[in-house]
Design an enzyme around this catalytic site. Structure first.
Site, short mmCIF file in Angstrom:
data_model
loop_
_atom_site.label_atom_id
_atom_site.label_comp_id
_atom_site.label_asym_id
_atom_site.label_seq_id
_atom_site.Cartn_x
_atom_site.Cartn_y
_atom_site.Cartn_z
N GLU A 123 1.08 -1.28 0.33
CA GLU A 123 -0.11 -0.34 0.24
C GLU A 123 0.89 1.15 0.17
O GLU A 123 2.17 1.75 0.60
CB GLU A 123 -0.73 0.01 1.26
CG GLU A 123 -1.97 -0.98 1.19
CD GLU A 123 -2.15 -1.33 2.70
OE1 GLU A 123 -2.47 -0.32 3.65
OE2 GLU A 123 -3.31 -2.39 3.13
N LYS A 162 2.36 4.40 0.91
CA LYS A 162 2.83 4.78 2.54
C LYS A 162 3.19 5.92 2.89
O LYS A 162 3.24 7.19 1.69
CB LYS A 162 4.67 4.74 2.93
CG LYS A 162 4.53 4.79 4.14
CD LYS A 162 5.97 4.16 5.20
CE LYS A 162 6.38 5.19 5.76
NZ LYS A 162 6.20 6.82 6.83
N ARG A 192 -2.17 9.44 10.90
CA ARG A 192 -2.78 7.37 11.48
C ARG A 192 -4.22 8.20 11.85
O ARG A 192 -4.33 8.98 12.79
CB ARG A 192 -1.61 6.76 11.91
CG ARG A 192 -2.70 5.57 11.48
CD ARG A 192 -2.05 4.61 12.06
NE ARG A 192 -2.64 3.22 11.98
CZ ARG A 192 -1.50 1.78 12.51
NH1 ARG A 192 -0.94 1.51 12.10
NH2 ARG A 192 -2.84 0.80 11.93
N ARG A 206 -2.97 8.10 16.44
CA ARG A 206 -2.21 6.08 17.03
C ARG A 206 -1.85 5.94 18.26
O ARG A 206 -1.95 5.42 18.61
CB ARG A 206 -1.14 5.80 16.20
CG ARG A 206 0.33 7.20 16.74
CD ARG A 206 1.12 6.84 15.69
NE ARG A 206 2.34 6.03 15.80
CZ ARG A 206 2.26 5.25 14.31
NH1 ARG A 206 2.90 5.63 13.38
NH2 ARG A 206 3.39 3.56 14.51
N GLU A 245 -5.16 6.98 7.53
CA GLU A 245 -4.46 8.01 6.98
C GLU A 245 -4.93 9.66 6.38
O GLU A 245 -5.66 9.82 5.37
CB GLU A 245 -3.22 7.81 6.52
CG GLU A 245 -2.26 8.75 6.81
CD GLU A 245 -1.07 8.25 7.20
OE1 GLU A 245 0.13 9.10 7.92
OE2 GLU A 245 -0.71 7.08 8.21
N PHE A 300 -7.05 2.28 5.36
CA PHE A 300 -6.43 0.89 4.86
C PHE A 300 -7.02 -0.42 5.40
O PHE A 300 -6.73 -1.62 5.22
CB PHE A 300 -5.38 1.30 4.93
CG PHE A 300 -4.62 1.48 5.77
CD1 PHE A 300 -4.44 1.46 7.01
CD2 PHE A 300 -4.53 2.67 5.95
CE1 PHE A 300 -4.05 1.66 8.68
CE2 PHE A 300 -3.48 3.61 7.09
CZ PHE A 300 -3.68 3.04 7.72
#
Length: 368
Positions: free
Chosen positions: A219, A221, A226, A241, A271, A309
């Site tokens: 995937e 980045k 996040r 996060r 994200e 994701f």
């Protein structure tokens, strides 16, 4: 008999003096088993340098200057009392975390000064380390998880999963040691209680990743923040996060979710990046995130794009035990394609390299 703070400090010194991971686990496990139920959680949090759990909305707001000022005030007075217990220490720290509004800064400084006045020099050293989040005794989260598993006779994976669900390793330890393995296994995902994120391991290149995994999912980045998004009906809350709430800083993401995600109850991970034709520098996004006022103005200056994701919970069912491929399929079924992170699954080195180059060319950081 209540456990003294000095005995916890003595444990810190013993752990710090040994390099053996096995010995550290044994020392921690033995100590935890001797504690009263009300002492387990504060002891674990003290050892981790997290007097307040990550999952709580409360915070100590105790920085270097607050601690330094408290130390200066303390040095002007002789100690008034010794033999503080773990429970008394936790109670005093809780009062600091609860302080709000006008005068809270002075209250925190005065309260910390009073606390320090009750400590020996040894205790003071490790209390300051814990409050500043810089314990450096070699008892990290992984070792603590092993120690809790050892003390409670529960599998390490079950303790690790419980920590992910609760976001509070102190509470996990208390539950495991006082209520047993069945209580740990019964823990479930709850909406609006943030889960600790799953973290990826690093590889130096796509070739190395394929060599290790054979066939891999790649995937993009992103250089953003996040986010873990919890939705129940028309209520959406967003967590970082580190499990802190970001909802007020990202009203545009809330609107995206309400408009685009039909599920009534869901937890999504993704994200949020600053984006205007191309990704914006991370510093610009941070400038927006740190603003408490004029959010509408900052939304115009630093628009945000969302890439999802993972999906961890859907319509009352936890998905964290499901394989990654199944979670991705479910994600694709309920989330519009424009909100899903670009991804390929391949065992072809050339295809993986090309996907990596595409990520860089579009202004992202590479691949996960």
């Amino acid at each position: 008999m209540p456990t003294s703070l000095i005995s916890l400090v003595s444990l810190c010194k013993e752990i710090e003096s040994t390099r053996s991971r096995k010995k550290k686990v044994e020392l921690l496990s033995s100590f935890l088993k001797r504690l009263d139920s009300s002492e387990i959680k504060p002891a674990v949090l003290f050892l981790l340098g997290r007097p307040v759990p990550e999952s709580e909305s409360r915070a100590l707001h105790v920085g270097y200057s607050t601690i330094a000022n408290a130390l200066m005030v303390h040095q002007q007075h002789l100690p008034v009392e010794m033999n503080l217990t773990i429970h008394e220490f936790a109670s005093m720290i809780s009062k600091v975390a609860d302080a709000k509004g006008g005068g809270s800064r002075k209250f925190r400084k005065d309260h910390l000064s009073g606390l320090l006045a009750r400590l020996t020099e040894e205790e003071k050293e490790y209390v300051v380390r814990s409050l500043s989040g810089d314990m450096r005794i070699g008892a990290n989260e992984g070792i603590m998880i092993e120690a809790i598993a050892h003390a409670s006779s529960a599998p390490v994976e079950e303790i690790r999963m419980a920590n992910m669900i609760l976001g509070d390793l102190g509470l996990v330890a208390e539950t495991a040691l006082t209520r047993g393995r069945n209580a740990i296994k019964a823990l479930g995902v709850n909406l609006f209680v943030p889960l600790k994120p799953m973290l990826a391991e690093t590889a130096r290149s796509t070739d190395e990743a394929l060599k290790i995994l054979g066939k891999a999912a790649f995937e993009f980045k992103f250089d953003g923040v996040r986010v873990q998004i919890h939705k129940s009906g028309e209520v959406v809350r967003i967590f970082s996060r580190r499990l802190t709430e970001l909802t007020s800083s990202l009203p545009d993401v809330v609107e995206m979710v309400l408009k685009s995600i039909p599920a009534q109850s869901v937890i999504l991970e993704g994200e949020a990046i600053g984006f205007r034709d191309r990704p914006l520098p991370f510093q610009e996004l941070m400038r927006r995130m740190m603003r408490c006022h004029q959010i509408d103005e900052m939304m115009k200056l630093v628009p945000v794009k969302l890439f999802l994701f993972d999906i961890l919970f859907l319509e009352g069912r936890s998905l964290i035990d499901k394989p990654y491929v199944d979670r991705w399929r479910i994600l694709q079924e309920i989330v519009p394609s424009e909100l899903i992170a670009p991804r390929i699954v391949t065992d072809d080195r050339e295809e993986a390299r090309n996907f990596f180059e595409r990520s860089l060319s579009e202004g992202h950081e590479g691949l996960v």
